[in-house]
Design a protein around this motif. Structure first.
Motif, PDB file in Angstrom:
ATOM      1  N   VAL A   1       0.860  -1.180   0.000  1.00 57.56           N
ATOM      2  CA  VAL A   1       0.000   0.000   0.000  1.00 57.56           C
ATOM      3  C   VAL A   1       0.895   1.229   0.000  1.00 57.56           C
ATOM      4  CG1 VAL A   1      -1.828   1.246   1.199  1.00 57.56           C
ATOM      5  CG2 VAL A   1      -1.784  -1.258   1.267  1.00 57.56           C
ATOM      6  N   ASN A   2       0.840   1.987  -1.090  1.00 62.48           N
ATOM      7  CA  ASN A   2       1.704   3.156  -1.256  1.00 62.48           C
ATOM      8  C   ASN A   2       0.940   4.462  -1.241  1.00 62.48           C
ATOM      9  OD1 ASN A   2       3.986   1.528  -1.509  1.00 62.48           O
ATOM     10  ND2 ASN A   2       3.562   1.180  -3.665  1.00 62.48           N
ATOM     11  N   THR A   3      -0.346   4.423  -0.893  1.00 60.94           N
ATOM     12  CA  THR A   3      -1.173   5.631  -0.863  1.00 60.94           C
ATOM     13  C   THR A   3      -2.218   5.498   0.231  1.00 60.94           C
ATOM     14  OG1 THR A   3      -2.497   7.109  -2.252  1.00 60.94           O
ATOM     15  CG2 THR A   3      -2.849   4.768  -2.548  1.00 60.94           C
ATOM     16  N   ASP A   4      -2.778   6.616   0.669  1.00 66.01           N
ATOM     17  CA  ASP A   4      -3.834   6.586   1.666  1.00 66.01           C
ATOM     18  C   ASP A   4      -5.062   5.872   1.109  1.00 66.01           C
ATOM     19  OD1 ASP A   4      -2.109   8.132   3.173  1.00 66.01           O
ATOM     20  OD2 ASP A   4      -3.216   9.995   2.872  1.00 66.01           O
ATOM     21  N   LEU A   5      -5.762   5.145   1.979  1.00 68.29           N
ATOM     22  CA  LEU A   5      -6.982   4.441   1.594  1.00 68.29           C
ATOM     23  C   LEU A   5      -8.098   4.844   2.533  1.00 68.29           C
ATOM     24  CD1 LEU A   5      -5.631   0.788   1.097  1.00 68.29           C
ATOM     25  CD2 LEU A   5      -6.092   2.491  -0.670  1.00 68.29           C
ATOM     26  N   SER A   6      -9.297   5.073   1.961  1.00 68.18           N
ATOM     27  CA  SER A   6     -10.462   5.408   2.762  1.00 68.18           C
ATOM     28  C   SER A   6     -11.655   4.586   2.303  1.00 68.18           C
ATOM     29  CB  SER A   6     -10.828   6.888   2.610  1.00 68.18           C
ATOM     30  OG  SER A   6      -9.847   7.703   3.166  1.00 68.18           O
ATOM     31  N   THR A   7     -12.554   4.287   3.248  1.00 67.19           N
ATOM     32  CA  THR A   7     -13.846   3.706   2.902  1.00 67.19           C
ATOM     33  C   THR A   7     -14.931   4.650   3.407  1.00 67.19           C
ATOM     34  OG1 THR A   7     -14.025   2.379   4.929  1.00 67.19           O
ATOM     35  CG2 THR A   7     -12.950   1.349   3.019  1.00 67.19           C
ATOM     36  N   THR A   8     -16.039   4.700   2.654  1.00 72.32           N
ATOM     37  CA  THR A   8     -17.114   5.638   2.980  1.00 72.32           C
ATOM     38  C   THR A   8     -18.316   4.980   3.641  1.00 72.32           C
ATOM     39  OG1 THR A   8     -18.022   5.393   0.762  1.00 72.32           O
ATOM     40  CG2 THR A   8     -16.468   7.216   1.120  1.00 72.32           C
ATOM     41  N   VAL A   9     -18.451   3.655   3.517  1.00 70.14           N
ATOM     42  CA  VAL A   9     -19.614   2.958   4.052  1.00 70.14           C
ATOM     43  C   VAL A   9     -19.198   1.791   4.940  1.00 70.14           C
ATOM     44  CG1 VAL A   9     -21.709   1.665   3.489  1.00 70.14           C
ATOM     45  CG2 VAL A   9     -21.004   3.579   2.038  1.00 70.14           C
ATOM     46  N   GLY A  10     -18.355   0.913   4.414  1.00 67.56           N
ATOM     47  CA  GLY A  10     -18.009  -0.311   5.110  1.00 67.56           C
ATOM     48  C   GLY A  10     -16.584  -0.331   5.604  1.00 67.56           C
ATOM     49  N   GLY A  11     -16.132  -1.537   5.898  1.00 69.56           N
ATOM     50  CA  GLY A  11     -14.825  -1.742   6.495  1.00 69.56           C
ATOM     51  C   GLY A  11     -13.692  -1.807   5.490  1.00 69.56           C
ATOM     52  N   LEU A  12     -12.487  -1.908   6.056  1.00 73.23           N
ATOM     53  CA  LEU A  12     -11.255  -1.983   5.281  1.00 73.23           C
ATOM     54  C   LEU A  12     -10.475  -3.187   5.820  1.00 73.23           C
ATOM     55  CD1 LEU A  12      -9.109   1.165   4.516  1.00 73.23           C
ATOM     56  CD2 LEU A  12      -8.160  -1.114   4.598  1.00 73.23           C
ATOM     57  N   HIS A  13     -10.455  -4.273   5.052  1.00 72.42           N
ATOM     58  CA  HIS A  13      -9.835  -5.534   5.462  1.00 72.42           C
ATOM     59  C   HIS A  13      -8.702  -5.858   4.500  1.00 72.42           C
ATOM     60  CE1 HIS A  13     -10.316 -10.208   5.868  1.00 72.42           C
ATOM     61  NE2 HIS A  13      -9.209  -9.776   6.421  1.00 72.42           N
TER      62      HIS A  13
ATOM     63  N   GLY B   1       5.941 -16.264   0.158  1.00 68.29           N
ATOM     64  CA  GLY B   1       5.983 -14.917   0.700  1.00 68.29           C
ATOM     65  C   GLY B   1       4.678 -14.531   1.340  1.00 68.29           C
ATOM     66  N   GLY B   2       4.421 -13.275   1.302  1.00 71.36           N
ATOM     67  CA  GLY B   2       3.180 -12.784   1.860  1.00 71.36           C
ATOM     68  C   GLY B   2       3.432 -11.705   2.871  1.00 71.36           C
ATOM     69  N   GLY B   3       2.412 -10.956   3.148  1.00 76.55           N
ATOM     70  CA  GLY B   3       2.486  -9.904   4.125  1.00 76.55           C
ATOM     71  C   GLY B   3       1.818  -8.655   3.609  1.00 76.55           C
ATOM     72  N   ILE B   4       1.904  -7.608   4.418  1.00 70.54           N
ATOM     73  CA  ILE B   4       1.392  -6.301   4.035  1.00 70.54           C
ATOM     74  C   ILE B   4       2.500  -5.301   4.299  1.00 70.54           C
ATOM     75  CG2 ILE B   4      -0.375  -4.540   4.420  1.00 70.54           C
ATOM     76  CD1 ILE B   4      -2.107  -6.775   5.699  1.00 70.54           C
ATOM     77  N   THR B   5       2.800  -4.473   3.309  1.00 67.51           N
ATOM     78  CA  THR B   5       3.799  -3.421   3.465  1.00 67.51           C
ATOM     79  C   THR B   5       3.152  -2.086   3.151  1.00 67.51           C
ATOM     80  OG1 THR B   5       5.585  -4.923   2.820  1.00 67.51           O
ATOM     81  CG2 THR B   5       6.049  -2.560   2.713  1.00 67.51           C
ATOM     82  N   PHE B   6       3.297  -1.136   4.088  1.00 68.15           N
ATOM     83  CA  PHE B   6       2.783   0.213   3.912  1.00 68.15           C
ATOM     84  C   PHE B   6       3.947   1.153   3.663  1.00 68.15           C
ATOM     85  CE2 PHE B   6      -0.275  -1.851   6.755  1.00 68.15           C
ATOM     86  CZ  PHE B   6      -1.470  -1.610   6.094  1.00 68.15           C
ATOM     87  N   ALA B   7       3.803   2.055   2.705  1.00 66.93           N
ATOM     88  CA  ALA B   7       4.791   3.115   2.503  1.00 66.93           C
ATOM     89  C   ALA B   7       4.726   4.061   3.702  1.00 66.93           C
ATOM     90  CB  ALA B   7       4.495   3.863   1.211  1.00 66.93           C
ATOM     91  N   ALA B   8       5.762   4.859   3.872  1.00 69.44           N
ATOM     92  CA  ALA B   8       5.805   5.823   4.975  1.00 69.44           C
ATOM     93  C   ALA B   8       4.669   6.825   4.854  1.00 69.44           C
ATOM     94  CB  ALA B   8       7.143   6.548   4.980  1.00 69.44           C
ATOM     95  N   GLY B   9       3.999   7.086   5.972  1.00 68.03           N
ATOM     96  CA  GLY B   9       2.981   8.114   6.026  1.00 68.03           C
ATOM     97  C   GLY B   9       1.594   7.714   5.572  1.00 68.03           C
ATOM     98  N   VAL B  10       1.359   6.424   5.292  1.00 66.68           N
ATOM     99  CA  VAL B  10       0.051   5.978   4.819  1.00 66.68           C
ATOM    100  C   VAL B  10      -0.990   6.132   5.934  1.00 66.68           C
ATOM    101  CG1 VAL B  10      -1.284   3.902   4.195  1.00 66.68           C
ATOM    102  CG2 VAL B  10       0.838   4.437   2.996  1.00 66.68           C
ATOM    103  N   ILE B  11      -2.182   6.576   5.534  1.00 63.72           N
ATOM    104  CA  ILE B  11      -3.321   6.705   6.443  1.00 63.72           C
ATOM    105  C   ILE B  11      -4.440   5.799   5.936  1.00 63.72           C
ATOM    106  CG2 ILE B  11      -5.102   8.248   7.364  1.00 63.72           C
ATOM    107  CD1 ILE B  11      -3.071  10.569   6.930  1.00 63.72           C
ATOM    108  N   LEU B  12      -4.937   4.906   6.795  1.00 69.97           N
ATOM    109  CA  LEU B  12      -6.125   4.116   6.510  1.00 69.97           C
ATOM    110  C   LEU B  12      -7.261   4.749   7.295  1.00 69.97           C
ATOM    111  CD1 LEU B  12      -4.843   0.424   6.785  1.00 69.97           C
ATOM    112  CD2 LEU B  12      -4.796   1.959   4.810  1.00 69.97           C
ATOM    113  N   ASP B  13      -8.331   5.145   6.607  1.00 70.96           N
ATOM    114  CA  ASP B  13      -9.447   5.836   7.239  1.00 70.96           C
ATOM    115  C   ASP B  13     -10.724   5.100   6.848  1.00 70.96           C
ATOM    116  OD1 ASP B  13     -11.026   7.646   8.559  1.00 70.96           O
ATOM    117  OD2 ASP B  13     -10.567   9.335   7.239  1.00 70.96           O
ATOM    118  N   SER B  14     -11.309   4.366   7.790  1.00 69.18           N
ATOM    119  CA  SER B  14     -12.433   3.501   7.484  1.00 69.18           C
ATOM    120  C   SER B  14     -13.717   3.976   8.142  1.00 69.18           C
ATOM    121  CB  SER B  14     -12.129   2.074   7.962  1.00 69.18           C
ATOM    122  OG  SER B  14     -13.246   1.232   7.740  1.00 69.18           O
TER     123      SER B  14
END
Length: 170
Positions: free
Chosen positions: A49-61, A72-85
């Protein structure tokens, strides 16, 4: 349906709903926030995830290791990412300790209206910068943070806003 490698380029793109599972590899990239009604991203070989992500109604999974295969596998966030659910936030890798969740700098998790808990961290999370968690971003005194039993959360600093914090996954 299983899909091959997928790159979702999301530069200020708004989707009504994005819910698709069983991706081999996925990357959400872009320079501007991307907005979804809800987002359920499941990948066999990692989510970046290299950008902010938002949801307007439901969840963020985000599940960076959906089928639990070896590799492999995993989740990698770039610096400064905002998740807004508007709902809950769930971060997991389902890889029996094989995958990791990491942020390459600061990470912010804001959840408003999820089922209890509002923010769930189901696997180890390593943040090289500040970690900010607001499990009650709608300020209704009903947002809980849950960290699964045995999960290690590490960051340069941690700030938590929540009605309740459960550190045993219950």
């Amino acid at each position: 349906t299983a899909m091959g490698a997928v790159e979702l380029t999301a530069d200020e793109i708004s989707f009504g709903d994005f819910s698709d599972g069983n991706l081999d590899e996925s990357e959400i990239i872009g320079d501007l926030e991307s907005i979804f009604a809800s987002l359920d991203a499941e990948a066999n070989n990692g989510i970046f995830v290299n950008t902010d992500l938002s949801t307007t109604v439901g969840g963020l999974h985000l599940d960076g290791y959906y089928v639990g295969e070896s590799g492999g596998g995993g989740i990698t966030f770039a610096a400064g990412v905002i998740l807004d659910s508007a709902g809950d936030i769930i971060l997991e890798v389902d890889g029996a300790g094989i995958g990791v969740i990491e942020a390459l700098g600061a990470l912010t998790l804001n959840a408003a209206n999820g089922d209890s808990p509002s923010v769930s961290i189901l696997d180890d999370l390593d943040v090289t910068g500040a970690l900010t968690i607001d499990a009650d971003s709608d300020s209704d005194n009903d947002g809980d943070l849950s960290v699964d039993e045995g999960v290690i959360v590490s960051a340069a600093s941690i700030a938590i806003t929540a009605a309740d914090v459960d550190l045993d996954g219950e």
